[in-house]
Design a protein around this motif. Structure first.
Motif, PDB file in Angstrom:
ATOM      1  N   THR A   1       0.702  -1.258  -0.025  1.00 28.87           N
ATOM      2  CA  THR A   1      -0.030   0.080  -0.284  1.00 28.87           C
ATOM      3  C   THR A   1       0.955   1.325   0.071  1.00 28.87           C
ATOM      4  OG1 THR A   1      -1.674  -1.166   1.437  1.00 28.87           O
ATOM      5  CG2 THR A   1      -1.724   1.076   1.037  1.00 28.87           C
ATOM      6  N   ILE A   2       0.703   2.109  -0.974  1.00 24.16           N
ATOM      7  CA  ILE A   2       1.447   3.351  -1.032  1.00 24.16           C
ATOM      8  C   ILE A   2       0.684   4.676  -0.307  1.00 24.16           C
ATOM      9  CG2 ILE A   2       0.665   3.693  -3.438  1.00 24.16           C
ATOM     10  CD1 ILE A   2       3.534   5.226  -3.719  1.00 24.16           C
ATOM     11  N   SER A   3       1.127   5.228   0.268  1.00 27.35           N
ATOM     12  CA  SER A   3       0.447   6.635   0.760  1.00 27.35           C
ATOM     13  C   SER A   3       1.395   7.792   0.852  1.00 27.35           C
ATOM     14  CB  SER A   3      -0.113   6.184   1.972  1.00 27.35           C
ATOM     15  OG  SER A   3       0.823   5.791   2.995  1.00 27.35           O
ATOM     16  N   ILE A   4       0.846   8.661   1.081  1.00 25.91           N
ATOM     17  CA  ILE A   4       1.546  10.066   1.308  1.00 25.91           C
ATOM     18  C   ILE A   4       1.086  10.970   2.283  1.00 25.91           C
ATOM     19  CG2 ILE A   4       0.367  11.491  -0.515  1.00 25.91           C
ATOM     20  CD1 ILE A   4       3.115  12.722  -1.437  1.00 25.91           C
ATOM     21  N   ASP A   5       1.857  11.587   3.269  1.00 27.77           N
ATOM     22  CA  ASP A   5       1.592  12.581   3.974  1.00 27.77           C
ATOM     23  C   ASP A   5       2.121  14.154   3.368  1.00 27.77           C
ATOM     24  OD1 ASP A   5       1.152  14.455   6.074  1.00 27.77           O
ATOM     25  OD2 ASP A   5       2.109  12.912   7.546  1.00 27.77           O
ATOM     26  N   THR A   6       1.180  14.669   2.913  1.00 25.66           N
ATOM     27  CA  THR A   6       1.622  16.114   1.823  1.00 25.66           C
ATOM     28  C   THR A   6       2.146  16.997   3.126  1.00 25.66           C
ATOM     29  OG1 THR A   6      -0.663  16.772   1.955  1.00 25.66           O
ATOM     30  CG2 THR A   6       0.140  15.391   0.002  1.00 25.66           C
ATOM     31  N   ALA A   7       1.753  17.091   4.100  1.00 28.77           N
ATOM     32  CA  ALA A   7       2.155  18.093   5.270  1.00 28.77           C
ATOM     33  C   ALA A   7       3.510  18.043   5.556  1.00 28.77           C
ATOM     34  CB  ALA A   7       1.193  17.926   6.347  1.00 28.77           C
ATOM     35  N   ASN A   8       3.783  16.609   5.467  1.00 31.65           N
ATOM     36  CA  ASN A   8       5.342  16.305   5.916  1.00 31.65           C
ATOM     37  C   ASN A   8       6.400  15.608   4.789  1.00 31.65           C
ATOM     38  OD1 ASN A   8       5.244  16.987   8.964  1.00 31.65           O
ATOM     39  ND2 ASN A   8       4.095  15.113   8.921  1.00 31.65           N
ATOM     40  N   TYR A   9       5.508  15.991   3.566  1.00 32.93           N
ATOM     41  CA  TYR A   9       6.470  15.686   2.373  1.00 32.93           C
ATOM     42  C   TYR A   9       6.924  14.159   2.568  1.00 32.93           C
ATOM     43  CZ  TYR A   9       5.668  20.506   1.052  1.00 32.93           C
ATOM     44  OH  TYR A   9       5.179  21.675   0.935  1.00 32.93           O
ATOM     45  N   THR A  10       6.192  13.258   3.261  1.00 33.88           N
ATOM     46  CA  THR A  10       6.558  11.769   3.383  1.00 33.88           C
ATOM     47  C   THR A  10       6.066  10.841   2.531  1.00 33.88           C
ATOM     48  OG1 THR A  10       7.586  12.581   5.626  1.00 33.88           O
ATOM     49  CG2 THR A  10       7.159  10.178   5.133  1.00 33.88           C
TER      50      THR A  10
END
Length: 125
Positions: free
Chosen positions: A69-78
């Motif tokens: 599963t791929i995911s992204i935390d845009t607030a922390n650019y992670t």
């Protein structure tokens, strides 16, 4: 310029799980999508999963569907890759990548402009 730093790799037994992370820094606004690739000794680098940073559209390689599963935390650019039910054939160096809008959606190495140094994943039988 975008700098990418992967972490979370390691050694696990078949059936185990790992969560990879990739922190992006620099001119992050220049990237529209991010992805995970992997390369095993003697093999070509192959795409694993890709995600659009803003829209959330996701692509998976057949080998990853149902397990990763791929995911992204845009607030922390992670960027993250949760890997479950790992198999020995998943053993490879895993790389984080970032691309621009007009090259996204292909899950191909040539489509990505920025690359991390990689994190090793080893799965034993």
């Amino acid at each position: 310029q975008v700098q990418l730093q992967e972490s979370g790799g390691g050694s696990v037994q078949s059936g185990g799980s790992l969560r990879l992370s990739c922190v992006a820094s620099g001119n992050t606004s220049s990237s529209y999508c991010m992805a995970w690739f992997r390369q095993a000794p003697g093999k070509e680098r192959e795409g694993v999963a890709e995600i659009y940073i803003a829209g959330g559209r996701i692509y998976y390689a057949d080998s990853a569907k149902g397990r990763f599963t791929i995911s992204i935390d845009t607030a922390n650019y992670t960027l993250y890759l949760q890997m479950n039910s790992l198999k020995p054939e998943d053993t490879a160096m895993y790389y984080c990548a970032a691309g621009v809008a007009w090259t996204c959606g292909r899950l191909a190495t040539a489509s990505f402009s920025y690359w991390g140094q990689g994190t090793q994943v080893t799965v034993s039988s």
